[in-house]
Structures are given as structure tokens and as C-alpha cells.
Design a protein around this motif. Structure first.
Motif, PDB file in Angstrom:
ATOM      1  N   LEU A 100       0.831  -1.202   0.000  1.00 55.83           N
ATOM      2  CA  LEU A 100       0.000   0.000   0.000  1.00 55.83           C
ATOM      3  C   LEU A 100       0.870   1.258   0.000  1.00 55.83           C
ATOM      4  O   LEU A 100       0.586   2.236  -0.686  1.00 55.83           O
ATOM      5  CB  LEU A 100      -0.880  -0.010   1.253  1.00 55.83           C
ATOM      6  CG  LEU A 100      -2.332   0.403   1.149  1.00 55.83           C
ATOM      7  CD1 LEU A 100      -3.065  -0.391   0.109  1.00 55.83           C
ATOM      8  CD2 LEU A 100      -3.010   0.253   2.496  1.00 55.83           C
ATOM      9  N   GLY A 101       1.940   1.222   0.787  1.00 49.66           N
ATOM     10  CA  GLY A 101       2.791   2.398   0.899  1.00 49.66           C
ATOM     11  C   GLY A 101       3.682   2.595  -0.309  1.00 49.66           C
ATOM     12  O   GLY A 101       3.954   3.715  -0.715  1.00 49.66           O
ATOM     13  N   ALA A 102       4.154   1.477  -0.895  1.00 50.81           N
ATOM     14  CA  ALA A 102       5.192   1.597  -1.910  1.00 50.81           C
ATOM     15  C   ALA A 102       4.643   1.635  -3.331  1.00 50.81           C
ATOM     16  O   ALA A 102       5.301   2.158  -4.222  1.00 50.81           O
ATOM     17  CB  ALA A 102       6.195   0.452  -1.774  1.00 50.81           C
ATOM     18  N   ALA A 161       5.142   5.406   2.517  1.00 52.19           N
ATOM     19  CA  ALA A 161       4.818   6.423   1.512  1.00 52.19           C
ATOM     20  C   ALA A 161       5.574   7.718   1.789  1.00 52.19           C
ATOM     21  O   ALA A 161       5.845   8.491   0.874  1.00 52.19           O
ATOM     22  CB  ALA A 161       3.316   6.686   1.500  1.00 52.19           C
ATOM     23  N   ALA A 162       5.945   7.946   3.064  1.00 53.96           N
ATOM     24  CA  ALA A 162       6.623   9.193   3.416  1.00 53.96           C
ATOM     25  C   ALA A 162       8.142   9.069   3.338  1.00 53.96           C
ATOM     26  O   ALA A 162       8.844  10.016   3.679  1.00 53.96           O
ATOM     27  CB  ALA A 162       6.210   9.625   4.825  1.00 53.96           C
ATOM     28  N   LEU A 163       8.654   7.921   2.900  1.00 53.98           N
ATOM     29  CA  LEU A 163      10.105   7.834   2.712  1.00 53.98           C
ATOM     30  C   LEU A 163      10.508   8.909   1.699  1.00 53.98           C
ATOM     31  O   LEU A 163       9.770   9.162   0.753  1.00 53.98           O
ATOM     32  CB  LEU A 163      10.496   6.460   2.155  1.00 53.98           C
ATOM     33  CG  LEU A 163      10.444   5.278   3.113  1.00 53.98           C
ATOM     34  CD1 LEU A 163      10.878   4.016   2.389  1.00 53.98           C
ATOM     35  CD2 LEU A 163      11.326   5.507   4.322  1.00 53.98           C
ATOM     36  N   PRO A 164      11.673   9.558   1.906  1.00 52.84           N
ATOM     37  CA  PRO A 164      12.035  10.627   0.978  1.00 52.84           C
ATOM     38  C   PRO A 164      12.032  10.127  -0.468  1.00 52.84           C
ATOM     39  O   PRO A 164      12.495   9.036  -0.748  1.00 52.84           O
ATOM     40  CB  PRO A 164      13.458  10.988   1.413  1.00 52.84           C
ATOM     41  CG  PRO A 164      13.558  10.536   2.822  1.00 52.84           C
ATOM     42  CD  PRO A 164      12.657   9.363   2.961  1.00 52.84           C
ATOM     43  N   ARG A 165      11.450  10.948  -1.341  1.00 57.74           N
ATOM     44  CA  ARG A 165      11.389  10.609  -2.765  1.00 57.74           C
ATOM     45  C   ARG A 165      12.795  10.341  -3.307  1.00 57.74           C
ATOM     46  O   ARG A 165      12.996   9.498  -4.176  1.00 57.74           O
ATOM     47  CB  ARG A 165      10.731  11.782  -3.502  1.00 57.74           C
ATOM     48  CG  ARG A 165      10.527  11.601  -4.977  1.00 57.74           C
ATOM     49  CD  ARG A 165       9.396  10.654  -5.288  1.00 57.74           C
ATOM     50  NE  ARG A 165       9.532  10.177  -6.671  1.00 57.74           N
ATOM     51  CZ  ARG A 165       9.090   9.001  -7.096  1.00 57.74           C
ATOM     52  NH1 ARG A 165       8.485   8.186  -6.267  1.00 57.74           N
ATOM     53  NH2 ARG A 165       9.252   8.635  -8.347  1.00 57.74           N
ATOM     54  N   TRP A 179       9.932  -4.866  -7.256  1.00 53.04           N
ATOM     55  CA  TRP A 179      10.093  -5.944  -6.276  1.00 53.04           C
ATOM     56  C   TRP A 179      11.358  -5.736  -5.446  1.00 53.04           C
ATOM     57  O   TRP A 179      11.349  -5.853  -4.225  1.00 53.04           O
ATOM     58  CB  TRP A 179      10.119  -7.291  -7.003  1.00 53.04           C
ATOM     59  CG  TRP A 179      10.657  -8.408  -6.191  1.00 53.04           C
ATOM     60  CD1 TRP A 179      11.850  -9.046  -6.359  1.00 53.04           C
ATOM     61  CD2 TRP A 179      10.038  -9.019  -5.043  1.00 53.04           C
ATOM     62  NE1 TRP A 179      12.003 -10.011  -5.396  1.00 53.04           N
ATOM     63  CE2 TRP A 179      10.908 -10.024  -4.579  1.00 53.04           C
ATOM     64  CE3 TRP A 179       8.839  -8.810  -4.354  1.00 53.04           C
ATOM     65  CZ2 TRP A 179      10.630 -10.814  -3.478  1.00 53.04           C
ATOM     66  CZ3 TRP A 179       8.555  -9.601  -3.253  1.00 53.04           C
ATOM     67  CH2 TRP A 179       9.435 -10.589  -2.833  1.00 53.04           C
ATOM     68  N   GLN A 180      12.461  -5.409  -6.135  1.00 46.97           N
ATOM     69  CA  GLN A 180      13.730  -5.211  -5.417  1.00 46.97           C
ATOM     70  C   GLN A 180      13.647  -4.022  -4.489  1.00 46.97           C
ATOM     71  O   GLN A 180      14.201  -4.033  -3.391  1.00 46.97           O
ATOM     72  CB  GLN A 180      14.866  -5.024  -6.428  1.00 46.97           C
ATOM     73  CG  GLN A 180      15.216  -6.302  -7.171  1.00 46.97           C
ATOM     74  CD  GLN A 180      16.266  -6.063  -8.232  1.00 46.97           C
ATOM     75  OE1 GLN A 180      16.277  -5.032  -8.891  1.00 46.97           O
ATOM     76  NE2 GLN A 180      17.165  -7.014  -8.405  1.00 46.97           N
ATOM     77  N   LEU A 181      12.926  -2.988  -4.941  1.00 45.74           N
ATOM     78  CA  LEU A 181      12.769  -1.798  -4.107  1.00 45.74           C
ATOM     79  C   LEU A 181      11.969  -2.129  -2.846  1.00 45.74           C
ATOM     80  O   LEU A 181      12.322  -1.714  -1.751  1.00 45.74           O
ATOM     81  CB  LEU A 181      12.067  -0.714  -4.930  1.00 45.74           C
ATOM     82  CG  LEU A 181      12.205   0.702  -4.385  1.00 45.74           C
ATOM     83  CD1 LEU A 181      12.439   1.654  -5.534  1.00 45.74           C
ATOM     84  CD2 LEU A 181      11.005   1.138  -3.605  1.00 45.74           C
TER      85      LEU A 181
END
Lengths: 271, 258
Positions: A100-102, A161-165, A179-181
């Protein structure tokens, strides 16, 4: 020196922390003693001796009817329900929260559903769970899962979702697939947050467990305190409540330790 | 090598960049300067593939750029370029692991040993050989940027994009980093595009300096006109000095030249 600048040493912190608890215990003893002075057979505020006696019967003596050591049977039943509920909720929070987040398409599809489920008061679902799963263990575990999983999912998803872009872009420039991410960037950073969410969910999880046990059960810590309430058996209820508090503190402590041991990077300065 | 033709970047009504046409030669070090809000970072993001131009085309070696970021373009941002949950070694290995292990994204045994050796060499290049097991939160800003550079370079990108990479560093550390990036640029034959606020840095490091600003300004509708390249300065003297330095094999301090 101003109070905001005062640092408290380890020994002093223990001492200071013990003071309110000690005051609480002393206040109780005074109140109980004064009630017993007026009425020696008072049941509302039992003296420690009476509590020890009542608990000894539950801890060390088998129940003549069932042949079980009730205190341990209650503890085991409650902890296994709690463990299963927390386990399922944690696992689903990790799985669902991560995608959901990624992954924006997944978030667009299922985000509103998770939000809708999260706003339903879980206790309102308890009758449905009882009807669907019967009065057995499943319904109690399901209540815990329904109660805490949506919060945990949203917490983990929000964190990812809030991880730095910049991090995502950097991973893509290093050649990562989706997938790797997920596996190497999102998952490891979700783990400490997941444990924090689990720690925060412990309180609600206990609430749902005790509620479910109070309504339909034949063994369990919540079942026992609601059963003996009928006899005003405060000499059992108070030690049970203290025991529940102790278990909750122990679980919280273990989770915190696990997080620090396994994800030390998240607890270092700057995070 | 990298070629932009008539590139526009627009967000709705707002025109950020207009009519950008550029050819960036292989081996050049292009500095981009300009006032805040002139679209320096937008230009970098378009080259990176993070944003798409609304008009125009970008080609890399004659091929149109793919619509997302990929390993052909490396990047170092001002912040958040390294992964906080990985050690220095883990951060550097990551690019190799992504390429060689599509499913597990981890290497084991001999492949891991080889990757560690390669990462170790790269870390030695940027001066982090002794810090392999530190986490980014245990390192200074300068060390984190060194790591970010090593992490990007291990993929051997066609172009390295730097978005104000040294902006958050102390002046002393910044000078060290200038020396480092110049050395790496020369050793690896890199093509670098760097966005910076620091004019001295732009001229000190670059072989070509682009200045972005708005050519026209409508005071009633400031968003109607975007920025373009108003100065495109090739530092030819420096390129010559560079070439001579390579011929005779002495290292010239590039900061002193301009």
C-alpha cells in the motif's frame, strides 16, 4: 538550574519512578486497613494477605471441578489468543502496509477500503464475528486482528509512503525493480516502524481480548475477572489486573529490546 | 552524447522551462547555475527521468530516454541520497545486488565476495575504506556525500547528475569534495551535470557553465514565461589546461585556474 536542563541519572530515575507507585500502594493499604478496622469482613478493598490467599488457591491448587490450575490455564489461554491476534495483525500489516505504501496503484485501489474498515469500531463487529465464527477461539482472535490491523496497516503504509522521494529515485538509478525496491528499501525500513506500531497496539489488543473473553469464554484472564465480579471477589480481580499489567509491560519491553537489537540503525542519533 | 531539443517543462499553467536545446558532450562537466526558482532542479529531474518534459525530446546516445529513472543515469542529491538502514558497504553493494540478483536482490558466496571487493575498491576511491561498517547516521555530511558518490559510480552511469551535492557542507569539507569529484571525473572519464547555487563552485569545477533565467517577464502573469539558457559558457582555457595536464601527466589544481 532550570528544570528543562536537568538530567536524571539511572539510579535516581529508578527511585523517582518508584515514588508514585509506592505512594499508590501505601494509599491503598491505608484505605484497606481503615475499611477493615470498621468492618473486618470488607470485600471491596482486600488486604494483601487475603489477596495472597485467594491467589494461592488459583496458582498452586488444581480446581476440583476441572482439575486445572486456573491461574495458569487463564494466562495460557489469554496469551495464546493475544499472540495469535498480534501475530496475524502484524503479518498482515507488514504485507498490506508495504504494498500500500510503496505501490501507488495498490494504494489507489485499496487505500479507501482500509480507511473504511479502520473507522468501524471493532466492538461493533463483535456480534458479526460471533455469528460468523461461532463462540470459539476464532472469533476472539479475529476481534483482536480486526481491532488493531487497520491502524497498523495505515501506520506502516504511511511511513513507507513518506520515505524521501530521493531514496526511491536513488534506488531506481541503481537499477532496482519494484520488487527489489520493496525487498531492499521499503521492507527493512518498515520493520522498526512495524514494531513501534505493534507496541502502540498492545493496549487496544488487550482491551479487545478482555472484552471478547468477558462476553463468551470458559477460560482466560478476562473471563476470570468478569466471572468472580459476581462475588465481589476483589481479592482475585486486583491481582489479576496487576498480572495483566505486568504481562503487558513485559511484552512491551521485549518488543523494544528486539527492535533495538535487530534494527539498531533506527535507534541511533539522527533518527 | 546527451541531447535536449526544444524541451519545455510546464506544470499546468505554469511554465518552468522553455525552449531548452542543449548538446552535452561526453566527458564534459556541466555546471548549471541560476536564481532560485529558475528551474535548475527541474532541468536535472527531466534529465534524470524523474519528471517528463511536456514538449520536446531528450536523447541519450541517439536513443530517446526511457520515461523513468534507470541505471544509465546516476544521481547524488543534497540529502537523503544514502539508505539509513544499510552500512557503508551495504549501500555500495546495493547497485551490484540489484543487477546480479533479480529475485533475491542479495548476493551470496563467491558472487558476494567479488561484489565486496569491487565495492571496497570504489570506497577506497572516495576515501571511505576504513568506514565500511558504519551506518550513515554515524557519519558526517561530507562522508555521507562521499558514500552517495561511490554508490552511484559503482553502476558506471553514462551521466552523473549532482543536485547541489555540496550545498549542505562546511566550506573546508566542500573544498575536499571538490578535489574528490574532480579527481573521479578525470579518472573515470565521467560526464557530469551539476546544479549548484555557488557560482565559484560552478566555474571552478565545470568545463561548461549554463545559466538559467527567464528571458522575458510578464509582471501580471509571472508564470507565463519559463526560464531558458541565457548564458552558455564553455571554459575552453580550462579544457586545454586539462588536456595539457593529462599529456604531461601532472595534476593541476583546478580551483586555481579560474
Amino acid at each position: 538550574m532550570r528544570w528543562v536542563n536537568r538530567s536524571i541519572g539511572r539510579g535516581n530515575a529508578l527511585l523517582l519512578g518508584a515514588i508514585p507507585l509506592g505512594v499508590l500502594a501505601l494509599t491503598y493499604l491505608f484505605a484497606a486497613a481503615s475499611r477493615h478496622a470498621a468492618n473486618p469482613s470488607d470485600k471491596i478493598l482486600p488486604l494483601p494477605g487475603a489477596m495472597a490467599e485467594a491467589m494461592a488457591a488459583l496458582v498452586f491448587e488444581a480446581d476440583p471441578l476441572s482439575g486445572q490450575f486456573l491461574f495458569w490455564a487463564d494466562t495460557l489461554a489469554s496469551l495464546s489468543r493475544l499472540g495469535m491476534g498480534l501475530g496475524i495483525a502484524t503479518f498482515s500489516a507488514l504485507l498490506v502496509g508495504l504494498v500500500l505504501g510503496a505501490l501507488p496503484p495498490v494504494r489507489a485501489t485499496f487505500g479507501p477500503t482500509v480507511t473504511a474498515i479502520a473507522v468501524i469500531p471493532p466492538i461493533a463487529l463483535l456480534p458479526i464475528l460471533f455469528i460468523t465464527f461461532g463462540l470459539g477461539e476464532t472469533a476472539k482472535v479475529a476481534l483482536i486482528v480486526v481491532g488493531i490491523a487497520p491502524f497498523m496497516i495505515r501506520d506502516v503504509a504511511g511511513h513507507i509512503a513518506a520515505l524521501p522521494r530521493e531514496q526511491v529515485v536513488k534506488a531506481l538509478t541503481l537499477g532496482a525493480s519494484s520488487w527489489q525496491l520493496l525487498l531492499r528499501v521499503a521492507l527493512p525500513q518498515a520493520m522498526p516502524r512495524l514494531i513501534q506500531a505493534l507496541r502502540l497496539s498492545l493496549g487496544p489488543a488487550w482491551v479487545f481480548l478482555i472484552s471478547a473473553e468477558a462476553i463468551a469464554a470458559d477460560v482466560g484472564l478476562g473471563y476470570r475477572i468478569f466471572l468472580v465480579r459476581r462475588y465481589l471477589a476483589m481479592d482475585v480481580i486486583l491481582p489479576y489486573v496487576a498480572w495483566i499489567a505486568l504481562l503487558a509491560v513485559a511484552i512491551d519491553f521485549l518488543l523494544n529490546r528486539t527492535s533495538r537489537a535487530a534494527f539498531g540503525w533506527a535507534h541511533k542519533a539522527g533518527h | 552524447m546527451l541531447s535536449l531539443s526544444n524541451v519545455w517543462v510546464e506544470y499546468g499553467e505554469k511554465v518552468v522551462l522553455e525552449r531548452i536545446s542543449l548538446d552535452i558532450a561526453e566527458g564534459s562537466f556541466v555546471s548549471i547555475i541560476g536564481p532560485s526558482g529558475a528551474g535548475k532542479s527541474s532541468l536535472l529531474r527531466v534529465i534524470l527521468g524523474q519528471d517528463q518534459p511536456s514538449r520536446g525530446t531528450i536523447t541519450l546516445d541517439g536513443e530517446p530516454l526511457p520515461k523513468e529513472c534507470g541505471p544509465d543515469r546516476g544521481v547524488v542529491f543534497q540529502r537523503y541520497s544514502v539508505f539509513p538502514h544499510l552500512t557503508v558497504l551495504g549501500n555500495t553493494l546495493l547497485g551490484l545486488e540489484f543487477a546480479q540478483a533479480p529475485f533475491a536482490a542479495r548476493l551470496f558466496g563467491g558472487a558476494r565476495k567479488a561484489a565486496i571487493a569491487q565495492a571496497g575498491e570504489m570506497l577506497a576511491e572516495v576515501g571511505l575504506a576504513d568506514s565500511m561498517n558504519l551506518y550513515p547516521s554515524e557519519m558526517s555530511g561530507g562522508m555521507q556525500q562521499r558514500l552517495a558518490i561511490a554508490q552511484a559510480l559503482i553502476k558506471r552511469p553514462r551521466i552523473l547528475l549532482l543536485d547541489e551535492p555540496f550545498g549542505a557542507l562546511d566550506p573546508g569539507i566542500r573544498t575536499d569534495m571538490h578535489a574528490l569529484i574532480t579527481r573521479l571525473w578525470r579518472e573515470f572519464g565521467l560526464t557530469i551535470v551539476m546544479v549548484t547555487h555557488d557560482i565559484k563552485e560552478a566555474f571552478g569545477l565545470g568545463t561548461r557553465v549554463l545559466t538559467l533565467d527567464k528571458r522575458r517577464h510578464d509582471p501580471h502573469a509571472p508564470h507565463r514565461y519559463g526560464a531558458g539558457v541565457i548564458y552558455d559558457i564553455a571554459l575552453t582555457r580550462k579544457v586545454q589546461a586539462e588536456a595539457e595536464a593529462q599529456v604531461v601527466g601532472i595534476t593541476i589544481d583546478t580551483f586555481g585556474n579560474n
